[in-house]
Design a protein around this motif. Structure first.
Motif, PDB file in Angstrom:
ATOM      1  N   VAL A   1      17.686  11.981   1.230  1.00 22.53           N
ATOM      2  CA  VAL A   1      17.257  12.365  -0.112  1.00 22.53           C
ATOM      3  C   VAL A   1      17.569  11.247  -1.109  1.00 22.53           C
ATOM      4  N   ALA A   2      18.715  10.584  -0.935  1.00 24.31           N
ATOM      5  CA  ALA A   2      19.143   9.567  -1.887  1.00 24.31           C
ATOM      6  C   ALA A   2      19.030   8.148  -1.351  1.00 24.31           C
ATOM      7  N   GLY A   3      18.767   7.998  -0.056  1.00 21.66           N
ATOM      8  CA  GLY A   3      18.763   6.669   0.539  1.00 21.66           C
ATOM      9  C   GLY A   3      17.400   6.228   1.038  1.00 21.66           C
ATOM     10  N   GLN A   4      17.174   4.902   0.998  1.00 25.09           N
ATOM     11  CA  GLN A   4      15.924   4.325   1.458  1.00 25.09           C
ATOM     12  C   GLN A   4      16.221   3.046   2.216  1.00 25.09           C
ATOM     13  N   ALA A   5      15.303   2.667   3.118  1.00 26.65           N
ATOM     14  CA  ALA A   5      15.490   1.463   3.905  1.00 26.65           C
ATOM     15  C   ALA A   5      14.195   0.662   3.960  1.00 26.65           C
ATOM     16  N   ASP A   6      14.330  -0.646   4.049  1.00 26.11           N
ATOM     17  CA  ASP A   6      13.200  -1.549   4.227  1.00 26.11           C
ATOM     18  C   ASP A   6      13.445  -2.378   5.483  1.00 26.11           C
ATOM     19  N   VAL A   7      12.440  -2.466   6.330  1.00 24.13           N
ATOM     20  CA  VAL A   7      12.504  -3.277   7.541  1.00 24.13           C
ATOM     21  C   VAL A   7      11.420  -4.343   7.443  1.00 24.13           C
ATOM     22  N   ASP A   8      11.785  -5.604   7.602  1.00 29.92           N
ATOM     23  CA  ASP A   8      10.848  -6.710   7.389  1.00 29.92           C
ATOM     24  C   ASP A   8      10.946  -7.739   8.514  1.00 29.92           C
ATOM     25  N   TYR A   9       9.817  -8.415   8.732  1.00 32.56           N
ATOM     26  CA  TYR A   9       9.744  -9.513   9.703  1.00 32.56           C
ATOM     27  C   TYR A   9       8.893 -10.625   9.108  1.00 32.56           C
ATOM     28  N   SER A  10       9.243 -11.881   9.423  1.00 31.08           N
ATOM     29  CA  SER A  10       8.413 -13.008   8.996  1.00 31.08           C
ATOM     30  C   SER A  10       8.462 -14.106  10.046  1.00 31.08           C
TER      31      SER A  10
ATOM     32  N   GLY B   1       4.283 -12.478   7.066  1.00 32.41           N
ATOM     33  CA  GLY B   1       5.211 -11.419   7.425  1.00 32.41           C
ATOM     34  C   GLY B   1       4.692 -10.050   7.070  1.00 32.41           C
ATOM     35  N   ALA B   2       5.456  -9.044   7.466  1.00 31.68           N
ATOM     36  CA  ALA B   2       5.102  -7.654   7.198  1.00 31.68           C
ATOM     37  C   ALA B   2       6.377  -6.841   7.080  1.00 31.68           C
ATOM     38  N   GLY B   3       6.247  -5.656   6.452  1.00 31.95           N
ATOM     39  CA  GLY B   3       7.414  -4.795   6.296  1.00 31.95           C
ATOM     40  C   GLY B   3       7.030  -3.360   6.020  1.00 31.95           C
ATOM     41  N   PHE B   4       8.029  -2.488   6.140  1.00 33.87           N
ATOM     42  CA  PHE B   4       7.828  -1.061   5.904  1.00 33.87           C
ATOM     43  C   PHE B   4       8.990  -0.519   5.088  1.00 33.87           C
ATOM     44  N   HIS B   5       8.671   0.391   4.192  1.00 35.72           N
ATOM     45  CA  HIS B   5       9.648   1.077   3.349  1.00 35.72           C
ATOM     46  C   HIS B   5       9.800   2.501   3.869  1.00 35.72           C
ATOM     47  N   ILE B   6      11.033   2.880   4.244  1.00 31.05           N
ATOM     48  CA  ILE B   6      11.257   4.144   4.942  1.00 31.05           C
ATOM     49  C   ILE B   6      12.325   4.960   4.229  1.00 31.05           C
ATOM     50  N   PRO B   7      12.021   6.178   3.758  1.00 28.75           N
ATOM     51  CA  PRO B   7      13.065   7.066   3.238  1.00 28.75           C
ATOM     52  C   PRO B   7      13.945   7.542   4.399  1.00 28.75           C
TER      53      PRO B   7
ATOM     54  N   PHE C   1       0.851  -1.190   0.000  1.00 31.86           N
ATOM     55  CA  PHE C   1       0.000   0.000   0.000  1.00 31.86           C
ATOM     56  C   PHE C   1       0.883   1.235   0.000  1.00 31.86           C
ATOM     57  N   GLN C   2       0.758   2.044  -1.065  1.00 31.77           N
ATOM     58  CA  GLN C   2       1.527   3.272  -1.232  1.00 31.77           C
ATOM     59  C   GLN C   2       3.040   3.020  -1.199  1.00 31.77           C
ATOM     60  N   LYS C   3       3.453   1.827  -1.567  1.00 30.96           N
ATOM     61  CA  LYS C   3       4.879   1.455  -1.545  1.00 30.96           C
ATOM     62  C   LYS C   3       5.515   1.726  -0.189  1.00 30.96           C
ATOM     63  N   PHE C   4       4.682   1.665   0.866  1.00 27.02           N
ATOM     64  CA  PHE C   4       5.153   1.955   2.219  1.00 27.02           C
ATOM     65  C   PHE C   4       4.954   0.768   3.157  1.00 27.02           C
ATOM     66  N   ALA C   5       3.751   0.211   3.186  1.00 23.41           N
ATOM     67  CA  ALA C   5       3.433  -0.913   4.067  1.00 23.41           C
ATOM     68  C   ALA C   5       3.211  -2.172   3.237  1.00 23.41           C
ATOM     69  N   PHE C   6       3.705  -3.309   3.754  1.00 24.69           N
ATOM     70  CA  PHE C   6       3.639  -4.568   3.020  1.00 24.69           C
ATOM     71  C   PHE C   6       3.124  -5.675   3.936  1.00 24.69           C
ATOM     72  N   LEU C   7       2.221  -6.470   3.410  1.00 24.41           N
ATOM     73  CA  LEU C   7       1.740  -7.669   4.095  1.00 24.41           C
ATOM     74  C   LEU C   7       2.015  -8.867   3.201  1.00 24.41           C
ATOM     75  N   ARG C   8       2.464  -9.961   3.810  1.00 22.37           N
ATOM     76  CA  ARG C   8       2.859 -11.119   3.022  1.00 22.37           C
ATOM     77  C   ARG C   8       2.322 -12.405   3.639  1.00 22.37           C
ATOM     78  N   GLY C   9       2.128 -13.402   2.803  1.00 20.14           N
ATOM     79  CA  GLY C   9       1.702 -14.707   3.272  1.00 20.14           C
ATOM     80  C   GLY C   9       2.077 -15.775   2.264  1.00 20.14           C
ATOM     81  N   GLY C  10       2.211 -16.998   2.749  1.00 22.34           N
ATOM     82  CA  GLY C  10       2.557 -18.080   1.842  1.00 22.34           C
ATOM     83  C   GLY C  10       2.502 -19.420   2.525  1.00 22.34           C
ATOM     84  N   TYR C  11       2.821 -20.443   1.764  1.00 23.36           N
ATOM     85  CA  TYR C  11       2.784 -21.790   2.314  1.00 23.36           C
ATOM     86  C   TYR C  11       3.852 -22.648   1.654  1.00 23.36           C
ATOM     87  N   ASN C  12       4.515 -23.490   2.475  1.00 23.87           N
ATOM     88  CA  ASN C  12       5.508 -24.452   2.011  1.00 23.87           C
ATOM     89  C   ASN C  12       4.839 -25.821   1.904  1.00 23.87           C
ATOM     90  N   LEU C  13       4.719 -26.341   0.707  1.00 27.57           N
ATOM     91  CA  LEU C  13       4.015 -27.600   0.478  1.00 27.57           C
ATOM     92  C   LEU C  13       4.980 -28.767   0.351  1.00 27.57           C
TER      93      LEU C  13
END
Length: 314
Positions: free
Chosen positions: A286-295, A277-283, A255-267
């Motif tokens: 000016v030139a750098g960006q960071a992503d923080v994720d958990y699963s 899992g979930a994650g956030f995209h954080i500026p 959503f808005q390239k900011f918040a992320f929700l994820r799901g899946g299954y190992n068969l």
């Protein structure tokens, strides 16, 4: 006559299952270097490990080397990934992707390690400890190169140095990964293929063992892309040398390239099932960006595996 044929047919079906299972069982435990099959990254694992056809960030150094060719050539990317593994084990991976001026393609360097806290040394005559400690672990370091040959196709490869140790014993070997990524064009669809851990035998304490080569093929596509919302679906098939074929399915909603929700299954995994899992995209500048994720991955009888990742693009 018909009843006899039916009886034989039923017997054949009943025997085929155990026979097939026996073939699989015979392969289990025949390969060394099992830590090489531990997946990397909270984002990828939040999608159920279906990432060979996505592979668009620095964790592609593990999943599909061809993916690093898709990273912005004007930027570098660093990722750090930590997994809390069952059995009081820790798994750490770090990767760095960069570009060289006047040289086509992308380069990457990565390290992985599975390790434990030191344990107290005991013997039959000193069951409470000798006063010494020992540890055990595995480590690999890899150098990757990939490039895009057309606007739709990229390929890459990695050379790994592998080290394993137990107390005063240690051994080293080498392995190679290769991968490709192809953009179909419709619905943002990609097809990825990777073969990992192509290597020789490793001898440990006078016992020779093979490291586990892994074949993966998968696809990803945009299931939804509307305004500030996007939904990616992914599917992956893998063939390990020491177990049954496996499948992974996953999805990522943003959503808005900011918040992320994820799901899946190992068969068809022995000890892995649902993942989320979930994650956030954080500026960060000016030139750098960071992503923080958990699963979180359900490991069935073993409990669960928690993964934490941070990625910087600069």
């Amino acid at each position: 006559m018909r009843s006899a044929v039916a009886t034989i047919g039923v017997a054949a079906l009943l025997l085929a299952g155990p026979a097939g299972a026996a073939d699989i069982f015979e392969k289990v435990g025949t390969f060394d270097g099992q830590f090489l099959k531990i997946n990397v990254g909270a984002r990828a694992e939040g999608m159920g490990g279906a990432f060979v056809g996505v592979a668009d960030d620095a964790t592609a150094l593990y999943w599909n080397a061809a993916g690093i060719a898709r990273i912005d050539p004007d930027k570098s990317e660093f990722s750090f990934n930590q997994a809390v593994w069952p059995g009081d084990l820790q798994f750490t991976q770090a990767g760095y992707v960069f570009h060289l001026k006047r040289f086509p393609g992308a380069f990457g360097f990565s390290v992985r390690a599975l390790y434990m806290d030191p344990m107290i040394e005991t013997t039959a005559f000193q069951p409470n400890g000798t006063g010494n400690t020992f540890d055990a672990g595995y480590m690999t370091a890899g150098l990757t190169y990939a490039r895009s040959f057309t606007d739709k196709f990229s390929a890459g490869g990695t050379i790994h140095f592998i080290h394993e140790g137990l107390a005063e014993f240690s051994q080293q070997t080498y392995a190679v990964d290769v991968g490709s990524l192809y953009d179909v064009g419709a619905l943002g669809m990609r097809i990825g293929m990777a073969i990992s851990n192509i290597g020789s035998q490793i001898t440990f304490i006078d016992r020779a063992g093979r490291i586990p080569p892994m074949f993966r093929v998968g696809t990803s596509l945009n299931l939804l892309q509307r305004g500030d919302q996007k939904l990616i679906g992914s599917f992956e098939f893998s063939h390990p040398p020491d177990n049954a074929e496996r499948m992974n399915v996953g999805a990522e909603y943003s959503f808005q390239k900011f918040a992320f929700l994820r799901g899946g299954y190992n068969l068809n995994y022995d000890a892995e099932g649902m993942a989320a899992g979930a994650g956030f995209h954080i500026p960060v500048s000016v030139a750098g960006q960071a992503d923080v994720d958990y699963s979180y991955t359900d490991m069935k009888d073993l409990g669960g595996a928690h993964r934490f990742s941070i990625r910087f693009q600069f």
